[in-house]
Write a protein that holds these residues in place. Structure first.
Motif, PDB file in Angstrom:
ATOM      1  N   GLN A  67       0.868  -1.173   0.220  1.00 42.89           N
ATOM      2  CA  GLN A  67       0.156  -0.036   0.034  1.00 42.89           C
ATOM      3  C   GLN A  67       1.027   1.186  -0.025  1.00 42.89           C
ATOM      4  O   GLN A  67       0.499   2.259  -0.495  1.00 42.89           O
ATOM      5  N   ASP A  77      -7.505  -5.492   0.610  1.00 41.47           N
ATOM      6  CA  ASP A  77      -6.395  -4.865   0.356  1.00 41.47           C
ATOM      7  C   ASP A  77      -5.612  -4.295   1.944  1.00 41.47           C
ATOM      8  O   ASP A  77      -4.363  -4.037   1.660  1.00 41.47           O
ATOM      9  N   GLN A  78      -6.251  -4.756   2.829  1.00 38.84           N
ATOM     10  CA  GLN A  78      -5.836  -4.447   4.201  1.00 38.84           C
ATOM     11  C   GLN A  78      -5.302  -5.884   4.896  1.00 38.84           C
ATOM     12  O   GLN A  78      -4.645  -5.679   5.811  1.00 38.84           O
ATOM     13  N   ASP A 135       2.056   1.726  -3.429  1.00 40.46           N
ATOM     14  CA  ASP A 135       0.929   2.160  -4.375  1.00 40.46           C
ATOM     15  C   ASP A 135       0.552   3.883  -4.151  1.00 40.46           C
ATOM     16  O   ASP A 135       0.385   4.618  -5.203  1.00 40.46           O
TER      17      ASP A 135
END
Length: 329
Positions: A105, A145-146, A108
């Motif tokens: 993340q 995504d976590q 990103d």
């Protein structure tokens, strides 16, 4: 009863994706879990921010969550509870750089300009681990995504326990509700619905009026083909699939059932029915949100009460962690 912790960044009014992916599930979890919900304003300042906007967005997010059904004593803003920052610093000293370097993340968000981003963005996962473990929470509702951050939080907890020779922090379970909908942009079915999208037509927010919802659904991107009768027919049609997913999630049924009802029809009738459904479900939330926003002193009082409740749970835990690392209190 398992303790649930979850947070949402107050970086704008929550949208339909936030509601279907998280908020609605939070409301349901309150019935059989010990829930703590947090407006993570400390995480918000890991990216460029406006202080006044942050204050207003925190209150706006609080109003939306309360209007959606979050119980007042379960909600607070992160910066009001010092346990987050104190345990976050300890975890900065427990986590290894190699672990953080693997966090996708950060890569990103930082992109090619990573050298100019804040150190806070880099150690964001350590603070997220502190958010959870300051309450000894064991069940964490997250999106796909976590999941990597939850794995890191468990690595930090295990290393702390090992280094201190204790069994203090529990193992965390990432809880991904099976019915959580992945809601995409109304303008581009290949991208997630996002607060940061420059087009307001890409998302439905929880303060939209009935007329605004109707306009956004009417303008939502589709294709010239009628809706298929089978789910396989949506495979190469991302915008159609998104609208069917939204309808199924809002009506708490399956996309297959929606296609049985509307298969073979054009988007005109389907969009009209979807609009009616969204207005029926979301208009009461928008009305109550606007009512709450008219009394900001009341909202601040609710957040302070929630913070007191959060401190009553987290303070003994973090004080013990501080003693374990050798701090004199």
């Amino acid at each position: 009863m398992q303790r649930v912790f979850s947070g949402i960044q107050p970086t704008g009014i929550p949208h339909l994706g936030n509601y279907l992916g998280a908020i609605r599930n939070w409301v349901k979890l309150q019935s059989d879990h010990d829930c703590i919900f947090c407006l993570v304003d400390m995480h918000s300042i890991t990216m460029p921010w406006s202080p006044e906007e942050l204050r207003q967005q925190t209150l706006g997010s609080a109003a939306c969550l309360l209007a959606a059904g979050i119980e007042p004593t379960r909600l607070y803003n992160q910066s009001a509870v010092s346990a987050h920052a104190r345990l976050g610093w300890i975890f900065n000293c427990v986590a290894r750089l190699g672990w953080l370097n693997r966090m996708t993340q950060f890569k990103d968000k930082a992109g090619k300009n990573r050298e100019n981003h804040s150190a806070g963005l880099y150690v964001y996962p350590n603070l997220m681990a502190a958010d959870i473990l300051a309450f000894h929470a064991t069940r964490i509702p997250v999106g796909d995504d976590q999941k990597q951050h939850i794995e890191l939080a468990n690595d930090i907890a295990q290393k702390f326990n090992h280094d201190m020779g204790v069994d203090f922090f529990p193992e965390i379970e990432a809880f991904i509700p099976p019915a959580a909908a992945r809601v995409m942009s109304l303008r581009d079915g290949s991208k997630k619905m996002s607060k940061s999208d420059p087009s307001e037509q890409s998302r439905i927010v929880l303060t939209d009026t009935a007329d605004e919802i109707a306009l956004k659904i009417r303008r939502a991107k589709t294709d010239p083909e009628p809706l298929p009768s089978e789910i396989d027919g949506l495979a190469e049609r991302p915008e159609a699939r998104n609208l069917v997913t939204i309808y199924a999630a809002m009506s708490e049924t399956t996309p297959e059932a929606i296609l049985q009802q509307f298969g073979g029809e054009g988007f005109g009738q389907f969009k009209s029915a979807l609009t009616d459904l969204l207005v029926a479900k979301l208009a009461p939330v928008a009305t109550e949100t606007q009512h709450l926003l008219k009394n900001k002193d009341h909202l601040i009082s609710v957040l302070r009460t929630g913070a007191e409740h959060a401190r009553s749970i987290s303070e003994p835990i973090v004080q013990e962690a501080e003693k374990l690392v050798g701090f004199i209190r």
